[in-house]
Design a protein around this motif. Structure first.
Motif, mmCIF file in Angstrom:
data_model
loop_
_atom_site.group_PDB
_atom_site.id
_atom_site.type_symbol
_atom_site.label_atom_id
_atom_site.label_comp_id
_atom_site.label_asym_id
_atom_site.label_seq_id
_atom_site.Cartn_x
_atom_site.Cartn_y
_atom_site.Cartn_z
ATOM 1 N N ARG A 151 0.768 -1.124 -0.175
ATOM 2 C CA ARG A 151 -0.221 0.081 -0.079
ATOM 3 C C ARG A 151 0.847 1.458 0.157
ATOM 4 N NH1 ARG A 151 -4.876 0.149 4.192
ATOM 5 N NH2 ARG A 151 -4.993 -1.799 3.059
ATOM 6 N N GLU A 152 0.377 2.357 -0.753
ATOM 7 C CA GLU A 152 1.255 3.259 -0.884
ATOM 8 C C GLU A 152 0.498 4.761 -0.472
ATOM 9 O OE1 GLU A 152 2.945 4.405 -4.833
ATOM 10 O OE2 GLU A 152 1.273 3.921 -5.827
ATOM 11 N N PHE A 153 1.180 5.775 -0.172
ATOM 12 C CA PHE A 153 0.482 7.003 0.110
ATOM 13 C C PHE A 153 0.263 7.631 -1.419
ATOM 14 C CE2 PHE A 153 -0.275 11.016 1.711
ATOM 15 C CZ PHE A 153 0.147 11.879 1.140
ATOM 16 N N VAL A 154 -0.880 8.481 -1.423
ATOM 17 C CA VAL A 154 -1.275 9.034 -2.552
ATOM 18 C C VAL A 154 -1.280 10.777 -2.264
ATOM 19 C CG1 VAL A 154 -2.864 9.402 -4.418
ATOM 20 C CG2 VAL A 154 -2.486 7.345 -3.547
ATOM 21 N N THR A 155 -2.026 11.030 -1.372
ATOM 22 C CA THR A 155 -2.375 12.447 -1.222
ATOM 23 C C THR A 155 -3.001 12.336 0.386
ATOM 24 O OG1 THR A 155 -3.269 14.454 -1.675
ATOM 25 C CG2 THR A 155 -4.609 12.399 -2.188
ATOM 26 N N ARG A 156 -2.889 13.831 0.963
ATOM 27 C CA ARG A 156 -3.527 13.830 2.177
ATOM 28 C C ARG A 156 -4.091 15.464 2.122
ATOM 29 N NH1 ARG A 156 2.421 14.502 4.883
ATOM 30 N NH2 ARG A 156 2.570 16.679 4.724
ATOM 31 N N ILE A 157 -4.786 15.579 3.201
ATOM 32 C CA ILE A 157 -5.572 16.684 3.445
ATOM 33 C C ILE A 157 -5.802 17.270 4.681
ATOM 34 C CG2 ILE A 157 -7.981 15.963 3.345
ATOM 35 C CD1 ILE A 157 -8.677 18.729 1.520
ATOM 36 N N SER A 158 -5.544 18.488 5.262
ATOM 37 C CA SER A 158 -5.588 18.951 6.608
ATOM 38 C C SER A 158 -7.298 18.890 7.169
ATOM 39 C CB SER A 158 -5.012 20.373 6.909
ATOM 40 O OG SER A 158 -5.724 21.260 6.197
ATOM 41 N N ARG A 159 -7.359 19.110 8.306
ATOM 42 C CA ARG A 159 -8.751 19.083 8.838
ATOM 43 C C ARG A 159 -9.695 20.095 8.197
ATOM 44 N NH1 ARG A 159 -7.581 18.510 15.028
ATOM 45 N NH2 ARG A 159 -5.765 20.057 14.430
ATOM 46 N N SER A 160 -9.015 21.294 7.964
ATOM 47 C CA SER A 160 -9.557 22.411 7.485
ATOM 48 C C SER A 160 -9.909 22.198 6.046
ATOM 49 C CB SER A 160 -8.782 23.564 7.906
ATOM 50 O OG SER A 160 -7.576 23.849 7.056
ATOM 51 N N GLY A 161 -8.977 21.461 5.289
ATOM 52 C CA GLY A 161 -8.889 21.599 4.023
ATOM 53 C C GLY A 161 -7.948 22.392 3.304
ATOM 54 N N TYR A 162 -7.504 23.316 4.071
ATOM 55 C CA TYR A 162 -6.291 24.438 3.574
ATOM 56 C C TYR A 162 -4.918 23.756 3.130
ATOM 57 C CZ TYR A 162 -9.805 27.780 4.908
ATOM 58 O OH TYR A 162 -10.656 28.786 5.240
ATOM 59 N N ASN A 163 -4.744 22.615 3.806
ATOM 60 C CA ASN A 163 -3.288 22.353 3.445
ATOM 61 C C ASN A 163 -3.402 20.815 2.755
ATOM 62 O OD1 ASN A 163 -1.611 24.317 4.329
ATOM 63 N ND2 ASN A 163 -2.530 23.484 6.633
ATOM 64 N N THR A 164 -2.834 20.588 1.762
ATOM 65 C CA THR A 164 -2.656 19.394 1.006
ATOM 66 C C THR A 164 -1.347 19.071 0.599
ATOM 67 O OG1 THR A 164 -2.906 20.406 -1.289
ATOM 68 C CG2 THR A 164 -5.090 19.722 -0.060
ATOM 69 N N TYR A 165 -1.219 17.562 0.359
ATOM 70 C CA TYR A 165 0.328 16.988 -0.301
ATOM 71 C C TYR A 165 0.040 16.015 -1.152
ATOM 72 C CZ TYR A 165 4.899 15.376 0.031
ATOM 73 O OH TYR A 165 6.198 14.851 -0.297
ATOM 74 N N TYR A 166 0.889 16.065 -2.114
ATOM 75 C CA TYR A 166 0.625 14.718 -2.881
ATOM 76 C C TYR A 166 2.184 14.081 -3.280
ATOM 77 C CZ TYR A 166 -3.637 17.323 -4.306
ATOM 78 O OH TYR A 166 -4.708 17.880 -3.972
ATOM 79 N N THR A 167 1.757 12.825 -3.492
ATOM 80 C CA THR A 167 3.208 12.008 -3.861
ATOM 81 C C THR A 167 3.424 12.363 -5.164
ATOM 82 O OG1 THR A 167 4.144 9.913 -4.178
ATOM 83 C CG2 THR A 167 1.933 10.115 -4.936
ATOM 84 N N ASP A 168 4.629 12.399 -5.737
ATOM 85 C CA ASP A 168 5.089 13.207 -7.025
ATOM 86 C C ASP A 168 4.553 12.317 -8.178
ATOM 87 O OD1 ASP A 168 8.643 13.441 -5.886
ATOM 88 O OD2 ASP A 168 6.758 14.720 -5.613
ATOM 89 N N SER A 169 4.077 11.252 -8.087
ATOM 90 C CA SER A 169 3.579 10.416 -9.318
ATOM 91 C C SER A 169 2.162 11.056 -9.727
ATOM 92 C CB SER A 169 3.441 9.061 -9.061
ATOM 93 O OG SER A 169 2.541 8.595 -8.188
ATOM 94 N N VAL A 170 1.546 11.637 -8.674
ATOM 95 C CA VAL A 170 -0.009 12.071 -9.063
ATOM 96 C C VAL A 170 -0.093 13.819 -8.958
ATOM 97 C CG1 VAL A 170 -0.761 9.953 -7.975
ATOM 98 C CG2 VAL A 170 -1.138 12.147 -6.777
ATOM 99 N N LYS A 171 0.954 14.467 -8.744
ATOM 100 C CA LYS A 171 1.074 15.846 -8.772
ATOM 101 C C LYS A 171 0.592 16.529 -10.199
ATOM 102 C CE LYS A 171 4.238 16.855 -5.173
ATOM 103 N NZ LYS A 171 5.593 17.424 -4.844
#
Length: 124
Positions: free
Chosen positions: A45-65
């Motif tokens: 299993r691999e990480f894809v993306t995440r989002i903060s509780r408010s939705g303001y902060n996000t982060y993506y793995t390079d392959s899906v940016k």
């Protein structure tokens, strides 16, 4: 506890789009940072993306940016993953996950609750 149910997976041709949803019930959705992970056959299993509780902060793995967008609607208790320009290598079971950790993390072991997964298949 929070219960998570994914939907929106399916079969799509390369270059196409899908929108996954993850509906939460139980505890207050906005108390959790959320992530999407995926697992392809024979792979971990691999990480894809995440989002903060408010939705303001996000982060993506390079392959899906630039191709995937994570978002959330706390009023609807729902997490989304918009996937564009899909590639055959995106084929996997996609899972949403919730964490109470304040510091956003990409590690699956840091997530407390998981959905059952939804299959995404991209044909070439």
């Amino acid at each position: 506890q929070v219960q998570l149910v994914e939907s929106g997976g399916g079969l799509v041709q390369a270059g196409g789009s899908l929108r996954l949803s993850c509906t939460a019930s139980g505890r207050t959705f906005s108390n959790y940072a959320m992530g999407w992970f995926r697992q392809a056959p024979g792979k971990e299993r691999e990480f894809v993306t995440r989002i903060s509780r408010s939705g303001y902060n996000t982060y993506y793995t390079d392959s899906v940016k630039g191709r995937f967008t994570i978002s959330r609607d706390n009023a609807k208790n729902t997490l989304y993953l918009q996937m564009n320009s899909l590639k055959p290598e995106d084929t996997a079971v996609y899972y949403c996950a919730a964490t109470t950790r304040v510091i956003m993390t990409t590690k699956s072991e840091d997530y407390d609750y998981w959905g059952q997964g939804t299959q995404v298949t991209v044909s070439s």
